[in-house]
Design an enzyme around this catalytic site. Sequence first.
Site, PDB file in Angstrom:
ATOM      1  N   GLU A 164     -10.158 -30.508  -9.449  1.00 11.24           N
ATOM      2  CA  GLU A 164     -10.427 -31.081  -8.144  1.00 11.24           C
ATOM      3  C   GLU A 164     -10.913 -29.935  -7.256  1.00 11.24           C
ATOM      4  O   GLU A 164     -10.242 -28.905  -7.157  1.00 11.24           O
ATOM      5  CB  GLU A 164      -9.140 -31.688  -7.568  1.00 11.24           C
ATOM      6  CG  GLU A 164      -9.416 -32.435  -6.294  1.00 11.24           C
ATOM      7  CD  GLU A 164      -8.184 -33.106  -5.704  1.00 11.24           C
ATOM      8  OE1 GLU A 164      -7.137 -33.174  -6.366  1.00 11.24           O
ATOM      9  OE2 GLU A 164      -8.301 -33.552  -4.550  1.00 11.24           O
ATOM     10  N   ARG A 206       2.195 -27.346 -18.739  1.00 13.61           N
ATOM     11  CA  ARG A 206       1.437 -26.470 -17.848  1.00 13.61           C
ATOM     12  C   ARG A 206       2.004 -25.069 -17.918  1.00 13.61           C
ATOM     13  O   ARG A 206       3.146 -24.847 -18.317  1.00 13.61           O
ATOM     14  CB  ARG A 206       1.414 -26.994 -16.421  1.00 13.61           C
ATOM     15  CG  ARG A 206       2.744 -27.055 -15.729  1.00 13.61           C
ATOM     16  CD  ARG A 206       2.662 -27.870 -14.441  1.00 13.61           C
ATOM     17  NE  ARG A 206       1.757 -27.315 -13.465  1.00 13.61           N
ATOM     18  CZ  ARG A 206       0.724 -27.981 -12.923  1.00 13.61           C
ATOM     19  NH1 ARG A 206       0.478 -29.220 -13.276  1.00 13.61           N
ATOM     20  NH2 ARG A 206      -0.023 -27.417 -12.023  1.00 13.61           N
ATOM     21  N   LYS A 237      -1.596 -25.128  -5.601  1.00 17.97           N
ATOM     22  CA  LYS A 237      -2.804 -24.890  -4.797  1.00 17.97           C
ATOM     23  C   LYS A 237      -2.519 -25.065  -3.316  1.00 17.97           C
ATOM     24  O   LYS A 237      -3.052 -24.339  -2.493  1.00 17.97           O
ATOM     25  CB  LYS A 237      -3.896 -25.886  -5.208  1.00 17.97           C
ATOM     26  CG  LYS A 237      -4.816 -25.366  -6.289  1.00 17.97           C
ATOM     27  CD  LYS A 237      -6.086 -26.214  -6.361  1.00 17.97           C
ATOM     28  CE  LYS A 237      -5.991 -27.258  -7.423  1.00 17.97           C
ATOM     29  NZ  LYS A 237      -7.193 -28.057  -7.619  1.00 17.97           N
TER      30      LYS A 237
HETATM   31  P1  ATP Z   1      -3.692 -30.482  -7.597  1.00 12.38           P
HETATM   32  O1  ATP Z   1      -2.295 -30.524  -7.096  1.00 12.38           O
HETATM   33  O2  ATP Z   1      -4.665 -30.107  -6.546  1.00 12.38           O
HETATM   34  O3  ATP Z   1      -4.097 -31.660  -8.428  1.00 12.38           O
HETATM   35  P2  ATP Z   1      -3.898 -29.014 -10.029  1.00 12.38           P
HETATM   36  O4  ATP Z   1      -3.371 -27.650 -10.261  1.00 12.38           O
HETATM   37  O5  ATP Z   1      -3.451 -30.132 -10.887  1.00 12.38           O
HETATM   38  O6  ATP Z   1      -3.642 -29.239  -8.517  1.00 12.38           O
HETATM   39  P3  ATP Z   1      -6.611 -29.704 -10.760  1.00 12.38           P
HETATM   40  O7  ATP Z   1      -7.858 -29.210 -10.151  1.00 12.38           O
HETATM   41  O8  ATP Z   1      -6.341 -31.139 -10.719  1.00 12.38           O
HETATM   42  O9  ATP Z   1      -5.451 -28.899 -10.053  1.00 12.38           O
HETATM   43  O10 ATP Z   1      -6.498 -29.151 -12.249  1.00 12.38           O
HETATM   44  C1  ATP Z   1      -7.560 -29.183 -13.175  1.00 12.38           C
HETATM   45  C2  ATP Z   1      -6.999 -29.157 -14.570  1.00 12.38           C
HETATM   46  O11 ATP Z   1      -6.214 -27.978 -14.765  1.00 12.38           O
HETATM   47  C3  ATP Z   1      -6.084 -30.334 -14.823  1.00 12.38           C
HETATM   48  O12 ATP Z   1      -6.388 -30.872 -16.101  1.00 12.38           O
HETATM   49  C4  ATP Z   1      -4.717 -29.744 -14.778  1.00 12.38           C
HETATM   50  O13 ATP Z   1      -3.846 -30.465 -15.604  1.00 12.38           O
HETATM   51  C5  ATP Z   1      -4.938 -28.306 -15.276  1.00 12.38           C
HETATM   52  N1  ATP Z   1      -3.920 -27.402 -14.749  1.00 12.38           N
HETATM   53  C6  ATP Z   1      -3.551 -27.264 -13.460  1.00 12.38           C
HETATM   54  N2  ATP Z   1      -2.542 -26.386 -13.342  1.00 12.38           N
HETATM   55  C7  ATP Z   1      -2.248 -25.949 -14.598  1.00 12.38           C
HETATM   56  C8  ATP Z   1      -1.294 -25.034 -15.148  1.00 12.38           C
HETATM   57  N3  ATP Z   1      -0.423 -24.388 -14.386  1.00 12.38           N
HETATM   58  N4  ATP Z   1      -1.301 -24.828 -16.487  1.00 12.38           N
HETATM   59  C9  ATP Z   1      -2.194 -25.475 -17.255  1.00 12.38           C
HETATM   60  N5  ATP Z   1      -3.102 -26.344 -16.815  1.00 12.38           N
HETATM   61  C10 ATP Z   1      -3.147 -26.590 -15.496  1.00 12.38           C
HETATM   62 MG    MG Z   2      -4.491 -32.251 -10.436  1.00 11.20          MG
END
Ligand code: ATP
Ligand code: MG
Length: 555
Positions: free
Chosen positions: A35, A259, A269
């Site tokens: 995102e 994660r 974030k």
């Molecule tokens: P938000 O709360 O803004 O959704 P987010 O960290 O999930 O934060 P995204 O941009 O939705 O951010 O994440 C993109 C991809 O990265 C998603 O598939 C998410 O599952 C993965 N991702 C995010 N944080 C982690 C993490 N700590 N470890 C592994 N994968 C992650």
């Molecule tokens: Mg997300």
Amino acid sequence: MADETKEKSLNFLEEIIEASIANGETRVQTRFPPEPNGYLHIGHAKSICINFGLAKKYGGKCNLRFDDTNPVKEDVEYVDSIKRDIQWLGFQWELERYASDYFDQLYDWAVELIRKGLAYVDDQTQEQIRETRGTISVPGTPSPWRDRSVEENLDLFARMKAGEFPDGAKVLRAKIDMAHPNMLFRDPIMYRILHAEHHRTGNKWCIYPMYDYAHGQCDSIERITHSICTLEFDVHRPLYDWFIEALGIYPSHQYEFARLNLTYTMMSKRKLLKLVQEGAVMGWDDPRMPTICALRRKGYTPASVRNFAEMVGVAKRDNVIDLGKLEYCVREDLNKVAERRMAVLNPLKVVITNYEEGRRELFTAVNNPENEAAGTRQVPFSRELYIERDDFMENPPKKFYRLQPGGEVRLRYSYLIKCEEVVKDAEGNITELRCTYDPMSGNGSSSDGRRVKGVIHWVSAPDAVEAEIRLFNPLFTKENPDDVEEGQTWEDNLNPDSMIKVKGYLEPSLRETPIGQAVQFERVGYFCPDTDSTPEHLVFNRTVTLKDSWAKINK
Ligand code: ATP
Ligand code: MG
């Protein structure tokens, strides 16, 4: 290399993919779906390595799809940074797509679900909807608008799209089951009204799809075979499948992994944005941040980040990884690729009394003992030098092999020197050492074959280049930054000593080091010129210390 990977046992995602190939699947198509509401961090790096890595390993493709369904929080600044970070990590996407590319298709599918009696317009506020959802043990209460006719729903949804209603006045909900044990099935919201300008679609839309309605359909449009995401989405999977089945479209499937969590590291974030907005850090790329751009600025190499992702592997259960493992990976890689230089961070002046004033010599220094091709360079030597204050002790313990009164030490690449006199100021602080050198000891030898154990680094004082050196420590004082005392917040766990600035004296060749390129300051650590560095005011970041605590404990 290829054989090595084959011998390793498969992780569970590789097992799933190999099973689907054995079942007749002919393609592997993954996607990375950020995102654009912030900068990518080390957790995202892991997801990138998994999604792009699996596609590569199985001869497939990986798309980059921006999940841009929330115009209020999103921005092109983030889109650009995300693309730059993925490429820096060494990956190239097949297609660059945006959920917003599919808004028309998603809208048409919503109309189709209304026609099938599987969606309705609800006039309740989001608050009322939340309140009537029930709990795990109590079924929800159906909305009074749940049984609107198909015609009325079609009309209202079209008018929602046309902008006839203000924000929050209506939503479109899937009509599933208000008593379903999975709370997400209790008529989830598919669309909300948001009169907000979108960074790509401008003012074309004032209704925006929710994550659960958008994600699976976007995957399906791109014919994603393996939609890999983090564990918190496992409860969403049945709903992901439900929409795809209700629409009868290409059946993408979702798989979840744990994660990445790191000790002393904040990965939310929202909270990282807060640190940036409040000025607690210098920006998203402050070297203390866990973002990819911060790691780059700090001197990390793409290989070190990829190796880290490989090392922690993919797990099905949440866990917390020691920050030391990340540092171990960058140290391992920099040991192979970083050139060696000499720099003194805590200087003590040394005067070589039997070396002629004004005389200069150049000594040849090896750039990288791990890589002969890196060659050599010339290091100037003169009568006045700086050595590290810690490399001298007036009253040393036994087995102190560095400099002491009456003792002798090897200057790296250069002469043996002997400490003849310790000069102090009125308060008794040591200000200078007066030494003599052995003129016959210039090429690792000595005048009479005697051997000296200690070797220390140095810089020629008149040739030294001054620089601001930034020493970084973890941004938080607690392993888990969210672990707070009564009445405190996570921000109280910020480490006041996360950045310490000192003045360093560098050998002159360090003036030429490009911004971001790490070098080893011999015996001190790995450092790289910061983006703030200018020819007039050099600034170096400490990438990582030399000491390797993690490997010692775990090997
Ligand atoms: P938000 O709360 O803004 O959704 P987010 O960290 O999930 O934060 P995204 O941009 O939705 O951010 O994440 C993109 C991809 O990265 C998603 O598939 C998410 O599952 C993965 N991702 C995010 N944080 C982690 C993490 N700590 N470890 C592994 N994968 C992650
Ligand atoms: Mg997300």
